[in-house]
Design a protein around this motif. Structure first.
Motif, mmCIF file in Angstrom:
data_model
loop_
_atom_site.group_PDB
_atom_site.id
_atom_site.type_symbol
_atom_site.label_atom_id
_atom_site.label_comp_id
_atom_site.label_asym_id
_atom_site.label_seq_id
_atom_site.Cartn_x
_atom_site.Cartn_y
_atom_site.Cartn_z
ATOM 1 N N UNK A 33 -5.320 21.942 -9.549
ATOM 2 C CA UNK A 33 -5.051 21.085 -8.390
ATOM 3 C C UNK A 33 -6.290 20.294 -7.978
ATOM 4 N N UNK A 34 -7.454 20.910 -8.102
ATOM 5 C CA UNK A 34 -8.698 20.186 -7.809
ATOM 6 C C UNK A 34 -8.947 19.103 -8.859
ATOM 7 N N UNK A 35 -8.614 19.387 -10.100
ATOM 8 C CA UNK A 35 -8.873 18.421 -11.178
ATOM 9 C C UNK A 35 -8.033 17.154 -11.027
ATOM 10 N N UNK A 36 -6.893 17.249 -10.359
ATOM 11 C CA UNK A 36 -6.054 16.056 -10.159
ATOM 12 C C UNK A 36 -6.188 15.520 -8.732
ATOM 13 N N UNK A 37 -7.201 16.025 -8.011
ATOM 14 C CA UNK A 37 -7.494 15.594 -6.640
ATOM 15 C C UNK A 37 -6.373 15.876 -5.650
ATOM 16 N N UNK A 38 -5.547 16.871 -5.961
ATOM 17 C CA UNK A 38 -4.546 17.320 -4.988
ATOM 18 C C UNK A 38 -5.239 18.134 -3.900
ATOM 19 N N UNK A 39 -6.248 18.909 -4.308
ATOM 20 C CA UNK A 39 -7.132 19.606 -3.366
ATOM 21 C C UNK A 39 -8.499 18.965 -3.529
ATOM 22 N N UNK A 40 -9.112 18.581 -2.428
ATOM 23 C CA UNK A 40 -10.430 17.966 -2.477
ATOM 24 C C UNK A 40 -11.407 18.795 -1.652
ATOM 25 N N UNK A 41 -12.680 18.630 -1.922
ATOM 26 C CA UNK A 41 -13.716 19.340 -1.191
ATOM 27 C C UNK A 41 -13.730 18.854 0.248
ATOM 28 N N UNK A 74 1.264 7.075 -6.585
ATOM 29 C CA UNK A 74 0.256 8.128 -6.735
ATOM 30 C C UNK A 74 0.904 9.490 -6.513
ATOM 31 N N UNK A 75 1.712 9.598 -5.465
ATOM 32 C CA UNK A 75 2.392 10.860 -5.180
ATOM 33 C C UNK A 75 3.290 11.270 -6.345
ATOM 34 N N UNK A 125 1.146 12.575 -9.221
ATOM 35 C CA UNK A 125 0.651 13.930 -8.931
ATOM 36 C C UNK A 125 1.783 14.935 -9.108
ATOM 37 N N UNK A 126 2.964 14.625 -8.596
ATOM 38 C CA UNK A 126 4.098 15.537 -8.739
ATOM 39 C C UNK A 126 4.459 15.739 -10.199
ATOM 40 N N UNK A 127 4.418 14.651 -10.987
ATOM 41 C CA UNK A 127 4.709 14.750 -12.418
ATOM 42 C C UNK A 127 3.732 15.705 -13.094
ATOM 43 N N UNK A 129 0.844 -1.209 0.000
ATOM 44 C CA UNK A 129 0.000 0.000 0.000
ATOM 45 C C UNK A 129 0.873 1.250 0.000
ATOM 46 N N UNK A 130 1.935 1.234 0.769
ATOM 47 C CA UNK A 130 2.855 2.369 0.790
ATOM 48 C C UNK A 130 3.469 2.591 -0.591
ATOM 49 N N UNK A 131 3.864 1.516 -1.244
ATOM 50 C CA UNK A 131 4.438 1.605 -2.589
ATOM 51 C C UNK A 131 3.418 2.200 -3.563
ATOM 52 N N UNK A 132 2.149 1.746 -3.458
ATOM 53 C CA UNK A 132 1.087 2.299 -4.311
ATOM 54 C C UNK A 132 0.912 3.792 -4.077
#
Length: 158
Positions: free
Chosen positions: A88-96, A59-60, A63-65, A52-55
């Motif tokens: 940022x919202x479109x890539x779920x970096x910021x969520x509601x 993901x991180x 997102x950074x890419x 899970x950590x590797x997954x």
């Protein structure tokens, strides 16, 4: 440098010899915990949570890419905060923000559970901010050092 010479195989894990020595000879003695059992439990934790950590690290990285690419694509243009937030919202970096919730804990040290302190979330590129945050929570590191005899006897004045 030959890393194999400084790594031990313990409970199926590759462990730096210095870390193994530290755990086995300095951390565990006096605790009643058998080093073999400790390393076995650590290996179980890694087996349980490692995938899970590797997954999450993948993901991180993705997102950074995407963030890096967004900035590269707009190099030399005026920065638009609203456009950036939409991205940022479109890539779920910021969520509601979700619904209000509470957390209940037990067996927490009184220092943490009853004494309000500032959060230690500060920009790491500014050492002064990080030091001020740590000092605000636990008192001045300077005072802690100079308030002890850790430095030995002061030299004679003059």
């Amino acid at each position: 440098m030959n890393l194999n010479a400084t790594v031990d195989r313990v409970a199926g894990l590759d462990v730096a010899r210095a870390l193994r020595t530290f755990i086995d000879e300095e951390v565990l003695p006096g605790t009643g915990i058998d080093p073999t059992a400790w390393w076995a439990k650590l290996a179980e934790l890694f087996a349980a949570f490692g995938p899970r950590n590797r997954d999450l690290l993948h993901v991180r990285a993705e997102i950074q890419r995407r963030i890096d690419g967004w900035h590269r694509d707009r190099a030399g243009t005026k920065f638009d905060v609203e456009d950036y937030e939409r991205f940022l919202r479109s890539i779920d970096y910021i969520v509601t923000e979700g619904e209000p919730f509470t957390i209940d804990t037990t067996n927490v040290d009184p220092e943490i559970s009853t004494i309000a302190g500032p959060q230690l979330v500060v920009p790491v590129m500014n050492a002064r901010y990080a030091l001020n945050a740590a000092n605000a929570r636990w008192g001045s590191l300077y005072d802690a050092l100079y308030g002890t005899d850790a430095l030995g006897t002061p030299p004679p004045s003059g």
